[in-house]
Write a protein that holds these residues in place. Sequence first.
Motif, PDB file in Angstrom:
ATOM      1  N   ILE A  76       0.684  -0.762   0.053  1.00  0.00           N
ATOM      2  CA  ILE A  76      -0.208   0.064  -0.062  1.00  0.00           C
ATOM      3  C   ILE A  76       1.235   1.311   0.173  1.00  0.00           C
ATOM      4  CG2 ILE A  76      -1.701   1.292   1.716  1.00  0.00           C
ATOM      5  CD1 ILE A  76      -2.755  -1.236   2.791  1.00  0.00           C
ATOM      6  N   PRO A  77       0.722   2.247  -1.110  1.00  0.00           N
ATOM      7  CA  PRO A  77       1.039   3.307  -0.707  1.00  0.00           C
ATOM      8  C   PRO A  77       1.248   4.013   0.331  1.00  0.00           C
ATOM      9  CG  PRO A  77       0.207   3.362  -3.326  1.00  0.00           C
ATOM     10  CD  PRO A  77      -0.511   2.357  -1.732  1.00  0.00           C
ATOM     11  N   ARG A  78       2.722   4.517   1.165  1.00  0.00           N
ATOM     12  CA  ARG A  78       2.392   5.171   2.414  1.00  0.00           C
ATOM     13  C   ARG A  78       3.856   5.483   2.700  1.00  0.00           C
ATOM     14  NH1 ARG A  78       2.663   1.040   7.661  1.00  0.00           N
ATOM     15  NH2 ARG A  78       3.938  -0.675   5.866  1.00  0.00           N
ATOM     16  N   PRO A  79       3.065   7.036   2.195  1.00  0.00           N
ATOM     17  CA  PRO A  79       4.694   7.833   1.983  1.00  0.00           C
ATOM     18  C   PRO A  79       4.676   8.538   3.516  1.00  0.00           C
ATOM     19  CG  PRO A  79       2.495   8.833   0.580  1.00  0.00           C
ATOM     20  CD  PRO A  79       1.530   7.683   1.179  1.00  0.00           C
ATOM     21  N   ASP A  80       5.278   9.098   4.105  1.00  0.00           N
ATOM     22  CA  ASP A  80       6.248   9.311   5.406  1.00  0.00           C
ATOM     23  C   ASP A  80       5.679  10.953   5.150  1.00  0.00           C
ATOM     24  OD1 ASP A  80       6.379   8.821   8.282  1.00  0.00           O
ATOM     25  OD2 ASP A  80       8.312  10.127   7.496  1.00  0.00           O
ATOM     26  N   LYS A  81       4.899  11.490   6.635  1.00  0.00           N
ATOM     27  CA  LYS A  81       4.335  12.820   6.590  1.00  0.00           C
ATOM     28  C   LYS A  81       5.549  13.086   8.013  1.00  0.00           C
ATOM     29  CE  LYS A  81      -0.270  12.351   8.297  1.00  0.00           C
ATOM     30  NZ  LYS A  81       0.353  12.795   9.462  1.00  0.00           N
ATOM     31  N   VAL A  82       5.236  14.703   8.147  1.00  0.00           N
ATOM     32  CA  VAL A  82       5.487  15.767   8.784  1.00  0.00           C
ATOM     33  C   VAL A  82       4.455  16.340   9.910  1.00  0.00           C
ATOM     34  CG1 VAL A  82       8.004  15.433   9.558  1.00  0.00           C
ATOM     35  CG2 VAL A  82       6.965  17.201   8.320  1.00  0.00           C
ATOM     36  N   GLU A  83       3.932  16.950   8.105  1.00  0.00           N
ATOM     37  CA  GLU A  83       2.293  17.409   8.577  1.00  0.00           C
ATOM     38  C   GLU A  83       1.147  16.651   9.214  1.00  0.00           C
ATOM     39  OE1 GLU A  83       4.727  17.975   4.816  1.00  0.00           O
ATOM     40  OE2 GLU A  83       3.570  16.436   6.089  1.00  0.00           O
ATOM     41  N   PHE A  84       0.781  17.557   9.687  1.00  0.00           N
ATOM     42  CA  PHE A  84      -0.513  16.689  10.583  1.00  0.00           C
ATOM     43  C   PHE A  84      -1.779  16.448   9.448  1.00  0.00           C
ATOM     44  CE2 PHE A  84       1.278  19.612  14.219  1.00  0.00           C
ATOM     45  CZ  PHE A  84       1.597  18.343  15.129  1.00  0.00           C
ATOM     46  N   SER A  85      -1.832  17.254   8.787  1.00  0.00           N
ATOM     47  CA  SER A  85      -2.652  16.817   7.550  1.00  0.00           C
ATOM     48  C   SER A  85      -2.401  15.954   6.168  1.00  0.00           C
ATOM     49  CB  SER A  85      -3.488  17.889   6.871  1.00  0.00           C
ATOM     50  OG  SER A  85      -4.160  17.486   5.993  1.00  0.00           O
ATOM     51  N   ALA A  86      -2.773  14.250   6.333  1.00  0.00           N
ATOM     52  CA  ALA A  86      -2.065  13.756   4.753  1.00  0.00           C
ATOM     53  C   ALA A  86      -2.122  14.667   4.004  1.00  0.00           C
ATOM     54  CB  ALA A  86      -2.409  12.315   4.985  1.00  0.00           C
ATOM     55  N   MET A  87      -3.594  15.017   3.521  1.00  0.00           N
ATOM     56  CA  MET A  87      -3.742  16.139   2.727  1.00  0.00           C
ATOM     57  C   MET A  87      -2.928  17.263   2.134  1.00  0.00           C
ATOM     58  SD  MET A  87      -6.034  14.646   0.764  1.00  0.00           S
ATOM     59  CE  MET A  87      -7.298  13.811   0.992  1.00  0.00           C
ATOM     60  N   ALA A  88      -1.971  17.577   3.041  1.00  0.00           N
ATOM     61  CA  ALA A  88      -0.826  18.784   3.393  1.00  0.00           C
ATOM     62  C   ALA A  88       0.580  18.466   2.980  1.00  0.00           C
ATOM     63  CB  ALA A  88      -0.994  19.672   4.701  1.00  0.00           C
ATOM     64  N   GLU A  90       2.875  16.508   0.634  1.00  0.00           N
ATOM     65  CA  GLU A  90       3.412  16.099  -1.450  1.00  0.00           C
ATOM     66  C   GLU A  90       2.717  15.234  -2.034  1.00  0.00           C
ATOM     67  OE1 GLU A  90       5.691  19.004  -2.582  1.00  0.00           O
ATOM     68  OE2 GLU A  90       5.513  20.711  -1.439  1.00  0.00           O
ATOM     69  N   GLU A  91       3.302  14.242  -1.057  1.00  0.00           N
ATOM     70  CA  GLU A  91       3.603  13.012  -1.792  1.00  0.00           C
ATOM     71  C   GLU A  91       2.295  12.218  -1.727  1.00  0.00           C
ATOM     72  OE1 GLU A  91       5.927   8.953  -1.380  1.00  0.00           O
ATOM     73  OE2 GLU A  91       6.628  10.331  -0.110  1.00  0.00           O
ATOM     74  N   THR A  92       1.851  12.478  -0.555  1.00  0.00           N
ATOM     75  CA  THR A  92       0.057  12.343   0.127  1.00  0.00           C
ATOM     76  C   THR A  92      -0.660  12.342  -1.156  1.00  0.00           C
ATOM     77  OG1 THR A  92       0.259  12.035   1.836  1.00  0.00           O
ATOM     78  CG2 THR A  92      -1.558  11.176   1.251  1.00  0.00           C
ATOM     79  N   LEU A  93      -0.511  13.778  -1.418  1.00  0.00           N
ATOM     80  CA  LEU A  93      -1.553  14.679  -2.113  1.00  0.00           C
ATOM     81  C   LEU A  93      -1.509  14.168  -3.837  1.00  0.00           C
ATOM     82  CD1 LEU A  93      -3.957  16.533  -2.331  1.00  0.00           C
ATOM     83  CD2 LEU A  93      -2.039  18.033  -3.005  1.00  0.00           C
ATOM     84  N   ALA A  94      -0.519  13.309  -4.172  1.00  0.00           N
ATOM     85  CA  ALA A  94      -0.358  13.577  -5.775  1.00  0.00           C
ATOM     86  C   ALA A  94      -0.648  12.372  -5.849  1.00  0.00           C
ATOM     87  CB  ALA A  94       1.498  13.593  -5.844  1.00  0.00           C
ATOM     88  N   LEU A  95      -0.745  11.430  -4.979  1.00  0.00           N
ATOM     89  CA  LEU A  95      -1.282   9.842  -4.231  1.00  0.00           C
ATOM     90  C   LEU A  95      -2.555  10.530  -5.078  1.00  0.00           C
ATOM     91  CD1 LEU A  95       0.534   7.809  -2.397  1.00  0.00           C
ATOM     92  CD2 LEU A  95       0.407   7.068  -4.897  1.00  0.00           C
ATOM     93  N   HIS A 114      -8.582  13.785  17.266  1.00  0.00           N
ATOM     94  CA  HIS A 114      -8.977  15.146  17.324  1.00  0.00           C
ATOM     95  C   HIS A 114      -7.177  16.072  16.635  1.00  0.00           C
ATOM     96  CE1 HIS A 114      -5.930  14.515  20.074  1.00  0.00           C
ATOM     97  NE2 HIS A 114      -5.716  15.673  20.621  1.00  0.00           N
ATOM     98  N   ILE A 115      -6.521  14.897  15.735  1.00  0.00           N
ATOM     99  CA  ILE A 115      -5.155  15.742  15.183  1.00  0.00           C
ATOM    100  C   ILE A 115      -5.344  15.867  13.706  1.00  0.00           C
ATOM    101  CG2 ILE A 115      -2.743  15.798  15.021  1.00  0.00           C
ATOM    102  CD1 ILE A 115      -2.530  15.623  18.355  1.00  0.00           C
ATOM    103  N   CYS A 116      -4.518  14.963  13.166  1.00  0.00           N
ATOM    104  CA  CYS A 116      -4.291  14.759  12.167  1.00  0.00           C
ATOM    105  C   CYS A 116      -6.001  13.509  11.608  1.00  0.00           C
ATOM    106  CB  CYS A 116      -3.442  13.567  11.859  1.00  0.00           C
ATOM    107  SG  CYS A 116      -1.378  13.510  12.943  1.00  0.00           S
ATOM    108  N   ILE A 117      -6.602  13.167  11.902  1.00  0.00           N
ATOM    109  CA  ILE A 117      -7.785  12.887  11.236  1.00  0.00           C
ATOM    110  C   ILE A 117      -8.798  13.805  11.267  1.00  0.00           C
ATOM    111  CG2 ILE A 117      -9.820  11.032  11.557  1.00  0.00           C
ATOM    112  CD1 ILE A 117      -7.574   9.098  11.164  1.00  0.00           C
ATOM    113  N   TYR A 118      -8.821  14.615  11.819  1.00  0.00           N
ATOM    114  CA  TYR A 118      -9.586  15.981  11.659  1.00  0.00           C
ATOM    115  C   TYR A 118      -8.789  16.841  10.825  1.00  0.00           C
ATOM    116  CZ  TYR A 118     -10.990  21.227  12.600  1.00  0.00           C
ATOM    117  OH  TYR A 118     -11.875  21.903  12.482  1.00  0.00           O
TER     118      TYR A 118
END
Length: 190
Positions: A76-88, A90-95, A114-118
């Motif tokens: 499963i594509p699984r980018p690592d992030k430091v942003e709390f929103s996965a949509m913020a 870049e790699e996730t947003l491209a997917l 209350h953080i990353c899901i929200y």
Amino acid sequence: MKPAGQLLTADTCYLHVIDVQESLMRQIHGVEQVTSVTAMMMKFAQIMEIPVLANTQYKKGLGLYVPELEELAVGIPRPDKVEFSAMANEETLALVEKLPKNITNVILVGVETHICIYQTAMGALARGLTPWIVSDGVSSRRREHHEAGIARLSAAGANVGPGEMLIYELLGRAGTPQFKQVLPLIVAQG
């Protein structure tokens, strides 16, 4: 947003698994339930051929997914992030942007409510996607933070409900080959 009263169909959804990593999950309220429901949703997505994306939050510090989910996340594509929103991220947003255009709903499981899901749900809404929060497949370190997150998500326009509710909505009827494959997953939840 879909018109009121219209049920979801599998071809309009993707599943997004957020940050179910060992170091973080050790602190999560109701961790066994979140792990179990997330596993059920990942297996359900595979049966229904629903695309799945995932993220880790600062994997160097928080590690891999809990073992039960790590083995389900292979491939499963699984980018690592430091942003709390996965949509913020870049790699996730491209997917997300590469998903078929008929996908208008994102099913969210993981942590923390209350953080990353929200924030991921808010990012999805801003992109025109409707978030469906699996209420028993998300949580936070503190129950009251989870509950506050669910309340904010609902008020913001996200759909919120238990995994079983969503599964039956997407199945639509009993007796199908998919129903027969999914039923043991539901029974195992108790």
